[in-house]
Design a protein around this motif. Structure first.
Motif, PDB file in Angstrom:
ATOM      1  N   GLN A 204       0.919  -1.089  -0.022  1.00 12.25           N
ATOM      2  CA  GLN A 204       0.057  -0.061  -0.093  1.00 12.25           C
ATOM      3  C   GLN A 204       0.556   1.194  -0.121  1.00 12.25           C
ATOM      4  O   GLN A 204       0.504   2.328  -0.670  1.00 12.25           O
ATOM      5  CB  GLN A 204      -0.773  -0.067   1.287  1.00 12.25           C
ATOM      6  CG  GLN A 204      -1.977  -1.148   1.199  1.00 12.25           C
ATOM      7  CD  GLN A 204      -2.900  -1.079   2.484  1.00 12.25           C
ATOM      8  OE1 GLN A 204      -2.918   0.106   3.202  1.00 12.25           O
ATOM      9  NE2 GLN A 204      -3.621  -1.971   2.526  1.00 12.25           N
ATOM     10  N   VAL A 205       1.897   1.284   0.607  1.00 12.87           N
ATOM     11  CA  VAL A 205       3.057   2.341   0.488  1.00 12.87           C
ATOM     12  C   VAL A 205       3.979   2.293  -0.163  1.00 12.87           C
ATOM     13  O   VAL A 205       4.979   2.988  -0.247  1.00 12.87           O
ATOM     14  CB  VAL A 205       3.294   2.714   2.176  1.00 12.87           C
ATOM     15  CG1 VAL A 205       2.049   2.808   3.069  1.00 12.87           C
ATOM     16  CG2 VAL A 205       4.061   1.418   2.630  1.00 12.87           C
ATOM     17  N   LEU A 206       4.182   1.243  -0.999  1.00  7.09           N
ATOM     18  CA  LEU A 206       5.124   1.018  -1.825  1.00  7.09           C
ATOM     19  C   LEU A 206       5.289   2.077  -3.110  1.00  7.09           C
ATOM     20  O   LEU A 206       4.417   1.918  -3.657  1.00  7.09           O
ATOM     21  CB  LEU A 206       5.017  -0.406  -2.319  1.00  7.09           C
ATOM     22  CG  LEU A 206       6.364  -0.979  -3.337  1.00  7.09           C
ATOM     23  CD1 LEU A 206       7.504  -1.222  -2.317  1.00  7.09           C
ATOM     24  CD2 LEU A 206       6.239  -2.363  -4.103  1.00  7.09           C
ATOM     25  N   PRO A 207       6.377   2.697  -3.306  1.00  2.18           N
ATOM     26  CA  PRO A 207       6.500   3.555  -4.289  1.00  2.18           C
ATOM     27  C   PRO A 207       6.787   2.944  -5.671  1.00  2.18           C
ATOM     28  O   PRO A 207       6.566   3.656  -6.489  1.00  2.18           O
ATOM     29  CB  PRO A 207       7.831   4.617  -3.909  1.00  2.18           C
ATOM     30  CG  PRO A 207       8.490   3.542  -3.030  1.00  2.18           C
ATOM     31  CD  PRO A 207       7.672   2.635  -2.250  1.00  2.18           C
ATOM     32  N   ASP A 208       7.222   1.726  -5.672  1.00  2.89           N
ATOM     33  CA  ASP A 208       7.489   0.950  -6.935  1.00  2.89           C
ATOM     34  C   ASP A 208       6.295   0.574  -7.672  1.00  2.89           C
ATOM     35  O   ASP A 208       4.873   0.377  -7.186  1.00  2.89           O
ATOM     36  CB  ASP A 208       8.273  -0.191  -6.675  1.00  2.89           C
ATOM     37  CG  ASP A 208       9.630   0.185  -6.031  1.00  2.89           C
ATOM     38  OD1 ASP A 208       9.901   1.240  -5.989  1.00  2.89           O
ATOM     39  OD2 ASP A 208      10.113  -1.109  -5.532  1.00  2.89           O
ATOM     40  N   LEU A 209       6.339   0.557  -9.007  1.00 10.98           N
ATOM     41  CA  LEU A 209       5.316  -0.009  -9.858  1.00 10.98           C
ATOM     42  C   LEU A 209       4.946  -1.663  -9.795  1.00 10.98           C
ATOM     43  O   LEU A 209       6.264  -2.242  -9.816  1.00 10.98           O
ATOM     44  CB  LEU A 209       5.626   0.237 -11.196  1.00 10.98           C
ATOM     45  CG  LEU A 209       4.469  -0.059 -12.240  1.00 10.98           C
ATOM     46  CD1 LEU A 209       3.110   0.904 -12.101  1.00 10.98           C
ATOM     47  CD2 LEU A 209       4.996   0.259 -13.616  1.00 10.98           C
ATOM     48  N   TYR A 210       3.873  -1.868  -9.455  1.00 14.43           N
ATOM     49  CA  TYR A 210       3.849  -3.661  -8.801  1.00 14.43           C
ATOM     50  C   TYR A 210       3.096  -4.173  -9.736  1.00 14.43           C
ATOM     51  O   TYR A 210       1.628  -3.735 -10.182  1.00 14.43           O
ATOM     52  CB  TYR A 210       3.268  -3.755  -7.466  1.00 14.43           C
ATOM     53  CG  TYR A 210       2.767  -5.008  -7.074  1.00 14.43           C
ATOM     54  CD1 TYR A 210       3.722  -5.969  -6.838  1.00 14.43           C
ATOM     55  CD2 TYR A 210       1.507  -5.126  -7.126  1.00 14.43           C
ATOM     56  CE1 TYR A 210       3.179  -7.196  -6.444  1.00 14.43           C
ATOM     57  CE2 TYR A 210       1.035  -6.416  -6.652  1.00 14.43           C
ATOM     58  CZ  TYR A 210       1.738  -7.497  -6.334  1.00 14.43           C
ATOM     59  OH  TYR A 210       1.330  -8.537  -5.986  1.00 14.43           O
ATOM     60  N   PHE A 211       3.389  -5.366 -10.175  1.00 14.25           N
ATOM     61  CA  PHE A 211       2.502  -6.260 -11.303  1.00 14.25           C
ATOM     62  C   PHE A 211       2.543  -7.717 -10.677  1.00 14.25           C
ATOM     63  O   PHE A 211       3.645  -8.146 -10.185  1.00 14.25           O
ATOM     64  CB  PHE A 211       3.247  -6.306 -12.666  1.00 14.25           C
ATOM     65  CG  PHE A 211       3.092  -5.346 -13.419  1.00 14.25           C
ATOM     66  CD1 PHE A 211       1.781  -4.915 -14.175  1.00 14.25           C
ATOM     67  CD2 PHE A 211       4.050  -4.138 -13.586  1.00 14.25           C
ATOM     68  CE1 PHE A 211       1.615  -3.512 -14.850  1.00 14.25           C
ATOM     69  CE2 PHE A 211       3.874  -3.231 -14.113  1.00 14.25           C
ATOM     70  CZ  PHE A 211       2.703  -2.765 -14.947  1.00 14.25           C
TER      71      PHE A 211
END
Length: 956
Positions: A204-211
């Motif tokens: 939820q707080v991850l700044p990375d783009l996640y797939f």
């Protein structure tokens, strides 16, 4: 830094999921090989597992290839659908009652077999607890009892003992293995939940783009993070291929890395550059393997400034969250906790791993779940921030904590809700204060209402009835009854006095009363002043008391005794007829206060009743004393009046006697003196005739004594003296007739003679005086025979009535207002002259009515100019009636009612004693058995009517 942490969590999750899957397989194999039907339920009270023996017995086949939620619903409905409809409610009640207390339980019911026939089952269950002691659900095993029920009693007992021993041994082994596997699995699940929750929070707080992709490169999950990529469509990417979202060259590079990860099951990373309108940006991509041929891709912008800002922002955010006093959480759209702040453990006792990844429903009070669901539904529907809601969350120790929460929805670029975030703070202390205040207010209101009833009414029945109704309404119970203990009866019993009940229950007031023997336990405690609290009547050991409660229909019961200072014993019985009901301490305290108030009210009502009886007794005695005093005063006054009349009569008789002797001497010698005088005058006349002229000396003496005048006046003087003596004789005779001292007892007398004697004595008051005209007396006597009566007392009555008439006529003439010319203008026609010279009007004049007379003669000052007293006598049937009327000012009805009361007078002070008419009433009514009444009205005169019997026996 974030990528490494994500890699670590992913690796741990993969390992733990594999361990859970392996443990689950082992657990299912052991449960399936057990010789029993085994089931399990979770902490939400829903069934979550049935072993193969259970499914084979019922002929149930679980659907494969369905979602986890659908599978949970299917398993949760299997038991209800297989149970006999008549046994469902009873079994659910047993289960839920044990579930609330975390107790072991047994139940028997009919379960539908694979052949469609129902068979009797003995179901035994025990609670399950995690390693940390928290309750996680139940595990139970079922035994088929149908064949045992069909055997004979002895055979059944023998076979049951053998079967029970064998099954107990097998079950002990199976349960020991199952418990070990369950404990191991719960520990792994706890670790997995911890890691999963932390991973979800990081995402939820991850700044990375996640797939998250499958083996074909289809996007299963996507979070954009803080990177704005022009190549990623703003809408929902789920279900699309990764190639559709990236340039061809970049997409090919990603697919090469995907293939490498799937083959090696190791992490692959690479960097690439995207040409953007403003500048070229460098990105780093990391691909991580997941079970089931899935892959996680993390894309990060490698710019140093952005990276430093993100690290600083992340540090600040974590510092705020970890040091906040309130709980911060995030929920998926399905209501699953994806993140909770670390202080959850401090506030609610649960570890973060025990919360994250679970639905919010098991933690929320069942009554508040609809409120929370509706709250999130409104946020989801309207998209607007809603007002805070209050709900209860269960602490790990089982207690409920009140919290207030504000939540909002996090949306993607297209406005679709991704998840909910919220913050909640503990309001338990405030809520408990509110509840305590409300309960205190309810208690005070009830006590105030009862106190008001006590002050407003001291009616004991009304007070008890009010208390019963108030208790029934306040506690929402099915029946509230008040009993009196009738201890004075031959066989003491409890009488039902007042009842307040639900409409569906029958009335108990007309049923047979319960004796002390029928309710020995309850009665004994009540008589000893003890409070009875029974939450469940089925648990009562005393069979008699239990049967008594069953007869009343009570499933839960409480009784509070009422003992008064006066020795009265009563009891409030509060009954609940719809199952188990715990009686709270504050309810008992409130009822105790009510019973105290009621006992005070009963004592006050008793004292009030006794005081009223005492007051009434005292009032009766006071009235008797008052009547005796009044009678004594009246008797005393009558004695005084009688003594006065007796003394006056003796005085009058004595005076009359003393006067009578000289008067008789004078009256007897006047005739001789007149003859002597006549002879002397004749001799003087002869001397004048024969010796004329006289000598000078004689002639001189004749002139000196005026002999001619003396010769004419001397006979007149003697005649006047005779008339005066005659009048004195008449007065003396009237005095003797009025006093009647020579006539004791009742004798036949002439009533008219007594009336005339009375008028003679009142002659002076009838004459005209300065300021008052002459009062005319009209005598209209009938032809009366001698009447047997007390002559002297009757004369006293006539004297009182005539005196009052004269007083009334005189009062109608204020002093000095009378003109003598008016009196002289009145013409009187004399029918005869009374012996004492009283003039009366002629009876030939037409009689006028002096009562209700509207033709009274008045002058310009509205003063009566022709005062009259009219006396009539007549015989009517066997009574003599004497009517004495005047044309005075009259009297009001109120005055007429009190005329004959002792000491009542309308005259000024010093002019009347108020005893004349009272004594007259006694003489007529008591002495002569007659009647006396007054007819009068203001301005219309007054008439007194005296009626005495015509025939009475004379007394000697």
């Amino acid at each position: 830094m974030f990528s490494k942490k994500v890699q670590s969590y992913v690796n741990q999750i993969i390992v733990e999921e594999e361990e859970i899957q392996q443990d689950e397989k082992v657990f299912c194999q052991q449960a399936d090989t057990a010789p029993l039907m085994i089931w399990m339920s979770g902490c939400n009270a829903l069934y979550c597992y049935f072993n193969s023996n259970w499914l084979e017995f019922t002929g149930t086949h679980l659907t494969t290839a369905v979602s986890a939620s659908a599978r949970e619903d299917e398993i949760g409905n299997i038991w209800t659908c297989s149970l006999h409809p008549e046994d469902r409610q009873r079994c659910e009640d047993i289960y839920l009652r044990a579930f609330a207390m975390h107790d072991c339980f047994q139940r028997q019911y009919r379960l539908r077999g694979a052949d469609g026939e129902y068979r009797w089952i003995l179901d035994t269950a025990a609670p399950r607890f995690a390693a940390d002691g928290s309750f996680v659900g139940y595990i139970g095993y079922c035994i088929d009892l149908t064949e045992s029920c069909s055997l004979s009693t002895n055979s059944c007992r023998y076979l049951r003992k053998i079967t029970d021993r064998e099954r107990a041994t097998e079950l002990a082994k199976a349960l020991e293995q199952l418990q070990a596997e369950i404990t191991k699995r719960q520990a792994v699940e706890a670790q997995l939940r911890q890691k999963t929750s932390e991973f979800a929070a990081i995402l939820q707080v991850l700044p990375d783009l996640y797939f998250r992709l499958d083996a074909d490169g289809t996007i299963l999950d996507y979070k954009q993070g803080l990177i704005e990529s022009l190549y990623i469509p703003p809408g929902d990417c789920q279900g699309k291929s990764l190639r559709e979202c990236l340039p061809t060259a970049v997409g090919d590079r990603f697919y090469q890395a995907i293939t490498q990860v799937l083959e090696t099951q190791y992490e692959v990373s690479f960097e690439y550059t995207l040409t953007l309108p403003e500048e070229n940006n460098n990105f780093e991509a990391r691909l991580l393997p997941l079970p089931d041929q899935q892959i996680i891709i993390l894309v990060r912008l490698t710019s140093d400034n952005i990276q430093a800002g993100l690290i600083e922002s992340d540090a600040k955010f974590r510092s705020i969250v970890e040091n906040a006093n309130n709980v911060i959480f995030s929920l998926t759209v399905e209501g699953i906790f994806s993140y909770v702040s670390p202080n959850w453990t401090e506030i609610f006792g649960h570890e973060v791993a025990e919360v994250e990844g679970k639905s919010f429903v098991p933690f929320i009070h069942p009554d508040d779940v609809p409120i929370c669901a509706d709250y999130f539904q409104r946020i989801l529907t309207t998209g607007n921030k809603q007002d805070a809601i209050e709900y209860r969350i269960q602490h790990k120790d089982g207690s409920w904590r009140w919290h207030t929460s504000n939540s909002s929805a996090i949306r993607d670029g297209n406005g679709n809700v991704l998840y909910f975030v919220g913050i909640c703070h503990d309001t338990t202390d405030r809520k408990q204060a509110e509840i305590s205040l409300r309960e205190s207010a309810q208690r005070e209101a009830l006590l105030n209402r009862l106190s008001h009833q006590i002050r407003a009414s001291l009616d004991l029945n009304h007070i008890v009835e009010t208390a019963v109704q108030e208790i029934h309404n306040l506690f929402q119970i099915d029946r509230c009854v008040f009993f009196w203990y009738r201890q004075d009866a031959d066989i003491p019993y409890w009488e039902k006095v007042y009842e307040a009940k639900s409409s569906f229950l029958p009335c108990l007031l007309n049923q047979q009363e319960a004796t002390n023997g029928e309710i020995e336990l309850i009665a004994a405690k009540t008589l000893n002043g003890e409070i009875i609290r029974i939450d469940d009547a089925k648990t009562l050991d005393d069979s008699i008391a239990r049967q008594f409660l069953q007869d009343f229909g009570f499933t839960a019961f409480m009784s509070l005794p009422v003992h008064t200072q006066s020795g009265e014993i009563g009891a409030f019985s509060c009954g609940y007829c719809s199952g188990f009901r715990p009686w709270l301490n504050n309810e008992v305290e409130l009822l105790q206060a009510v019973t105290v108030q009621l006992a005070i009210a009963i004592d006050q009502a008793k004292l009030y009743t006794q005081s009223r009886i005492t007051a009434q007794t005292a009032q009766d005695k006071a009235q008797q004393l008052e009547a005796a005093l009044l009678e004594l005063q009246l008797t005393q006054a009558q004695l005084i009046q009688t003594e006065k009349m007796s003394s006056l009569g003796q005085l009058v008789a004595g005076i009359a006697h003393e006067i009578n002797n000289p008067v008789n001497f004078i009256y007897g010698n006047i005739s001789h003196a007149r003859e002597y005088t006549k002879d002397l005058l004749h001799l003087v006349e002869l001397y004048q005739q024969n010796y004329y002229p006289p000598t000078p000396e004689i002639h001189g003496q004749i002139n000196t004594i005026d002999l001619d005048f003396l010769r004419q006046d001397l006979p007149k003087i003697l005649e006047s003296m005779k008339m005066g003596a005659e009048r004195i004789r008449q007065i003396v005779l009237s005095l003797r007739n009025f006093s009647r001292l020579d006539e004791d007892g009742t004798k036949a007398v002439d009533i008219h003679e007594g009336m005339d004697s009375t008028l003679l004595l009142l002659q002076n008051r009838l004459k005209a005086k300065p300021g008052h005209p002459e009062i005319q007396v009209i005598r209209d006597y009938g032809n009366l025979p001698p009447i047997v009566c007390h002559a002297g007392q009757m004369n006293q009555v006539f004297m009182n009535l005539l005196t009052n008439a004269i007083d009334a006529l005189e009062e109608s003439y204020p002093a000095g207002k009378y003109s003598r010319s008016v009196s002289k203008s009145c013409a009187y026609v004399n029918s005869h002259t009374l012996r004492e010279g009283v003039r009366v009007a002629s009876p030939r004049v037409a009689p006028i009515s002096l009562v209700n007379n509207t033709e009274q003669t008045t002058n310009d000052q509205r003063q009566m100019t022709f005062p009259q007293i009219r006396i009539r006598s007549l015989i009517q049937e066997d009574h003599v009636i004497i009517r004495i009327a005047d044309n005075g000012p009259g009297m009001s009805e109120e005055v007429c009612k009190r005329l004959f009361d002792p000491f009542f007078t309308t005259k000024a002070v010093g002019k009347g004693t108020g005893m004349g008419l009272s004594i007259s009433y006694q003489i007529i009514v008591q002495k002569h058995v007659g009647q006396i009444q007054c007819i009068s009205a203001p301005g219309e005169g007054a008439e007194f009517v005296v009626m005495i019997p015509l025939k009475q026996e004379p007394s000697t």
